[in-house]
Design a protein around this motif. Structure first.
Motif, PDB file in Angstrom:
ATOM      1  N   ALA B  19      -0.714   7.286  -6.717  1.00  0.00           N
ATOM      2  CA  ALA B  19       0.328   7.163  -5.695  1.00  0.00           C
ATOM      3  C   ALA B  19      -0.051   6.093  -4.670  1.00  0.00           C
ATOM      4  O   ALA B  19       0.810   5.337  -4.208  1.00  0.00           O
ATOM      5  N   VAL B  20      -1.338   6.016  -4.342  1.00  0.00           N
ATOM      6  CA  VAL B  20      -1.788   5.003  -3.378  1.00  0.00           C
ATOM      7  C   VAL B  20      -1.541   3.601  -3.939  1.00  0.00           C
ATOM      8  O   VAL B  20      -1.064   2.700  -3.236  1.00  0.00           O
ATOM      9  N   LEU B  22       0.724   2.693  -6.013  1.00  0.00           N
ATOM     10  CA  LEU B  22       2.164   2.403  -5.964  1.00  0.00           C
ATOM     11  C   LEU B  22       2.656   2.229  -4.529  1.00  0.00           C
ATOM     12  O   LEU B  22       3.623   1.514  -4.287  1.00  0.00           O
ATOM     13  N   LEU B  23       1.973   2.874  -3.613  1.00  0.00           N
ATOM     14  CA  LEU B  23       2.348   2.729  -2.193  1.00  0.00           C
ATOM     15  C   LEU B  23       1.967   1.332  -1.684  1.00  0.00           C
ATOM     16  O   LEU B  23       2.733   0.683  -0.974  1.00  0.00           O
ATOM     17  N   VAL B  24       0.783   0.888  -2.084  1.00  0.00           N
ATOM     18  CA  VAL B  24       0.277  -0.396  -1.595  1.00  0.00           C
ATOM     19  C   VAL B  24       0.944  -1.570  -2.328  1.00  0.00           C
ATOM     20  O   VAL B  24       1.260  -2.591  -1.711  1.00  0.00           O
ATOM     21  N   PRO B  26       4.022  -1.786  -4.606  1.00  0.00           N
ATOM     22  CA  PRO B  26       5.184  -1.354  -5.387  1.00  0.00           C
ATOM     23  C   PRO B  26       5.755  -2.465  -6.268  1.00  0.00           C
ATOM     24  O   PRO B  26       6.523  -2.182  -7.196  1.00  0.00           O
TER      25      PRO B  26
END
Lengths: 69, 231
Positions: B19-20, B22-24, B26
């Motif tokens: 998730a990190v 994809l957060l950083v 995208p």
């Protein structure tokens, strides 16, 4: 200069953020020895995770208003 | 599903790392591989984590400690340590006829969180009631105790089938198996927890076994003990 994020990317970012919050709540619920931990996992963690998955699914059907990729 | 806690937490950490990423970044989802990663990281893995986490919490809810963590259950926990073989729950607990760490669940498999969806909703309500401070003075089962819970272990036991109280009365065993005769409400095994009479009873202290005589086995009295019991 990098292009601005698309709607899809913004929703993916939102999804990832919600998911991280859900995971934090879930890990805390695993370590907390109380019947309330189940509630925390189910209601707070579960709803956050479902919202994250919903945001991701929504990102798949998102389209740019104009000139979107 | 029985996943060790450390493995479950490890899975959550790995999912969080995804998730990190994809957060950083995208923008990686602009490629096909990135889209697959996003689908795995934001949908498949979280869905599995939710399932595994719910299983872990449900498994935890089967423990004796979980049940006794509610104040209203304290006398029921105490009743498991009564030094009197007449107390069915105590005799089962102390002689390890039910796993001591899952004692409540072993005999109440359809109660509250342990049963189906309806029971689980009741269980959630029990937790809320416990913390909202409106628990009733007397708690009782929603339905009469089902013989199925006893016969699950005792039903095929020789000691049960050949016990005179069961074998000598025509139709006795059939009645017990059909549920028309109650194991606990027919005057035979009717002292279960008896929480109202706990003030003057002697309690078993496993740390000081010499100070209390062992609870006599009810097997000899009633023929109702499971032959596989670890005594």
């Amino acid at each position: 200069m990098s292009p601005p994020p698309t709607i899809m990317e913004r929703r993916i970012r939102l999804s990832a953020l919600l998911l991280l919050a859900a995971f934090a709540v879930e890990i805390f619920s695993f370590l907390w020895k109380s019947p309330l931990a189940f509630f925390l996992f189910l209601i707070v963690g579960g709803l956050l995770a479902l919202a994250a998955m919903g945001a991701f699914l929504l990102s798949l059907v998102s389209s740019e208003p104009s000139g979107g990729r | 599903m029985d996943v060790p806690l450390w493995m479950l937490i490890g899975l959550v950490v790995v999912a969080a790392l995804l998730a990190v990423v994809l957060l950083v970044a995208p923008t990686i989802t602009r490629t096909t591989e990135g889209k697959i990663l996003a689908f795995a990281g934001l949908f498949l893995v979280p869905a599995f984590v939710l399932y595994a986490g719910a299983s872990e919490h449900l498994e935890r809810s089967k423990s004796t400690d979980f049940c006794l963590s509610c104040h209203i259950m304290t006398p029921y926990g105490k009743s498991l340590r009564v030094n009197d073989g007449e107390y069915v729950a105590a005799a089962h607990f102390q002689n390890n006829r039910v796993p001591q760490d899952h004692a409540c669940y072993s005999c109440h498999t359809d109660y509250a969180l342990f049963g189906g969806i309806r029971s689980k909703l009741r269980g959630l309500r029990h937790v809320l009631v416990n913390y909202s401070g409106t628990a009733p003075d007397t708690i009782k089962l929603y339905q009469p105790y089902n013989n199925r819970e006893c016969l699950h272990c005792h039903g095929a036991a020789r000691s049960f089938l050949e016990a005179s109280a069961h074998a000598d009365v025509e139709g006795s065993i059939a009645g017990l198996k059909a549920g028309t005769t109650s194991c606990i409400a027919s005057g035979c095994h009717d002292v279960i927890h008896d929480v109202r009479g706990l003030e003057n009873v002697e309690l078993w202290d496993p740390a000081k076994p010499a100070e209390t005589a062992p609870v006599p086995s009810t097997a000899a009295d009633s023929g109702a003990a499971a032959p596989q019991a670890n005594e």
